[in-house]
Design an enzyme around this catalytic site. Structure first.
Site, short mmCIF file in Angstrom:
data_model
loop_
_atom_site.label_atom_id
_atom_site.label_comp_id
_atom_site.label_asym_id
_atom_site.label_seq_id
_atom_site.Cartn_x
_atom_site.Cartn_y
_atom_site.Cartn_z
N HIS A 103 33.63 -25.13 35.98
CA HIS A 103 33.33 -26.09 34.92
C HIS A 103 31.89 -26.60 35.03
O HIS A 103 31.21 -26.78 34.02
CB HIS A 103 34.30 -27.28 34.97
CG HIS A 103 35.73 -26.87 34.86
ND1 HIS A 103 36.77 -27.72 35.16
CD2 HIS A 103 36.31 -25.69 34.49
CE1 HIS A 103 37.92 -27.09 34.99
NE2 HIS A 103 37.66 -25.86 34.59
N HIS A 260 39.24 -23.52 26.46
CA HIS A 260 39.02 -23.71 27.89
C HIS A 260 38.87 -22.37 28.59
O HIS A 260 38.06 -22.25 29.54
CB HIS A 260 40.15 -24.51 28.54
CG HIS A 260 39.83 -24.82 29.98
ND1 HIS A 260 38.97 -25.83 30.35
CD2 HIS A 260 40.20 -24.20 31.13
CE1 HIS A 260 38.84 -25.83 31.67
NE2 HIS A 260 39.57 -24.85 32.15
N ASP A 264 35.74 -21.39 30.90
CA ASP A 264 35.83 -20.79 32.24
C ASP A 264 35.00 -19.51 32.32
O ASP A 264 34.31 -19.26 33.33
CB ASP A 264 37.29 -20.46 32.57
CG ASP A 264 38.06 -21.66 33.10
OD1 ASP A 264 37.45 -22.68 33.45
OD2 ASP A 264 39.30 -21.55 33.18
N HIS A 287 39.63 -15.83 36.20
CA HIS A 287 38.55 -15.88 37.18
C HIS A 287 38.37 -14.55 37.91
O HIS A 287 37.26 -14.09 38.11
CB HIS A 287 38.80 -17.01 38.18
CG HIS A 287 38.95 -18.35 37.53
ND1 HIS A 287 37.94 -18.91 36.77
CD2 HIS A 287 39.97 -19.24 37.54
CE1 HIS A 287 38.35 -20.09 36.33
NE2 HIS A 287 39.58 -20.31 36.77
#
Length: 321
Positions: A103, A260, A264, A287
Site C-alpha cells: 500500500h 484494491h 496492490d 502478490h
C-alpha cells in the site's frame, strides 16, 4: 556501507538531467506516521526521509541497528497475503524483513517518488485504514522536490505473460502505465469486477487510493491461528460475510474490491525499481504472481530496457516520420 553498495550497483542515469527530461523526486521534508501491523497487530512507527538521487526506495529497521532492506522485486521473500521484503544475515548484520509494503509502495509509485529512506521500528508497515490514502496524504503534507538526476523508466518492449492457477497476468508495450484488472469471486457481494485506469497521481488518488484491503469473515479465525491478520478490524479492512458487508459505513466504491486489487498491483510492480512504461493486464492478480511477472520480465533482456521519457518520445517521433 551497504547503502553505498546499493547506489553503486544500480545502473541509474547519474548525469544531470537535460532540459525536458523527467527528473527524480523525493520528499521535501521528513514525515512521521504510525499505526499497527495488519498481520502482526503490533504498534509500529515510520519516518519517511528524503534521500539523495539514485538511492531508490529503502527500508531501514531502526529496531535492529539500522539494517537496510531494499524495496525491490528480488528482495521479496514471502507473498502470502502481502508482499514481504527481506535480507539474509551477513557478517554481524542479522536477517531482517519488512512486510505489507504494497500500500505504501503504491502511493510512492502514484506520486512519483523515486528516492526515500523509510525508518521503521518493526517488521511490518502500519496498515493505517487498509488503503493507500493515508500515505498519499502524508506525501502531500511533506511536499516533493525534484532532483538533478534524470528519472529512469522501464519500457516493456514485447508481451510477457504468466499463468499461475486461475491467475493470468501480463505486461504489454505501451507509452504510459495503464492497468486492466479483473476479479471473479463466487461470493454475491463481489462477483465479477473490472477496472481499467491510466496510472496518474490524480487518477490514483481519486480512483484507487481509498480502496481498502478485504477479506471474508469465515477466514478470520484461520488467519489468526496462522499468526496473520491480528491487527485487522473493521477500521482497516472490508469484511464480507455471506451476502453482506459487515462494515457499518459500507463500501467506499461500488467496486472497491477490484480497485484494491489494482492498488496492490501498482505497489507490487513498483518493486521493479522504476516506473513501468507498460500496460498491465491481470485476471485474478495477487502478490505472488505479480512478483513472478517481474522476475519473468527481467529474465528476458529482449523484453525491456531502461529509458527516459525524452528518449521514448524522440524514438516515437522518428518512427512516425
Amino acid at each position: 556501507m551497504y547503502l553505498n553498495d546499493i547506489r553503486d550497483s544500480a545502473d541509474f542515469l547519474r548525469t544531470t538531467a537535460p532540459q525536458g527530461v523527467v527528473r527524480q523526486r523525493t520528499l521535501a521534508v521528513p514525515m512521521r506516521c504510525s499505526g499497527v501491523g495488519l498481520h502482526s497487530g503490533a504498534p509500529v512507527e515510520m519516518v519517511l526521509r528524503p534521500a539523495a538521487a539514485d538511492t531508490g526506495i529503502i527500508f531501514r529497521r531502526t529496531d535492529m541497528g539500522g539494517v537496510v532492506v531494499p524495496a525491490r522485486h528480488d528482495t521479496i521473500v514471502n507473498t502470502r497475503l502481502c508482499s514481504m521484503l527481506g535480507v539474509p544475515a551477513t557478517g554481524d548484520q542479522p536477517a531482517a524483513t519488512v512486510s505489507t509494503v504494497e500500500h505504501l509502495m503504491a502511493a510512492l509509485a502514484a506520486m512519483g517518488i523515486d528516492n526515500l529512506i523509510i525508518d521503521i521500528d518493526g517488521p511490518e508497515v502500519p496498515v493505517m485504514d487498509g488503503s493507500s490514502r493515508p500515505f498519499i496524504q502524508v506525501i502531500e503534507r511533506a511536499g516533493m522536490i525534484e532532483q538533478p538526476a534524470a528519472r529512469r523508466f522501464i519500457e516493456v518492449l514485447k508481451p510477457v505473460e504468466l499463468v499461475q492457477g486461475n491467475s493470468v497476468v501480463r505486461l504489454l508495450p505501451a507509452d504510459r502505465w495503464t492497468l486492466d484488472v479483473t476479479i471473479d469471486f463466487a461470493n454475491p457481494v463481489i462477483g465479477r469486477e473490472r477496472i481499467v485506469i491510466d496510472l496518474t497521481a490524480r487518477g490514483f488518488s481519486s480512483e484507487l487510493a481509498a480502496a481498502r484491503t478485504f477479506g471474508f469473515a469465515h477466514e478470520v479465525e484461520q488467519m489468526r491461528a496462522a499468526g496473520l491478520g491480528r491487527g485487522g478490524s473493521l477500521d482497516n479492512a472490508v469484511v464480507v460475510e455471506g451476502d453482506r458487508v459487515l462494515n457499518p459505513e459500507g463500501l467506499r466504491y461500488a467496486d472497491e474490491f477490484v480497485r484494491h486489487k489494482a492498488l496492490d498491483a501498482v505497489g507490487d510492480l513498483y518493486l521493479a525499481g522504476a516506473p513501468l512504461l507498460a500496460r498491465f493486464e491481470g485476471m485474478a492478480p495477487g502478490h505472488g504472481v505479480n512478483n513472478a511477472l517481474l522476475h519473468a520480465l527481467f529474465a528476458d533482456p529482449t523484453a525491456w530496457r531502461y529509458t527516459s521519457c525524452h528518449e521514448v518520445d524522440t524514438a516515437r517521433a522518428v518512427e512516425a516520420a
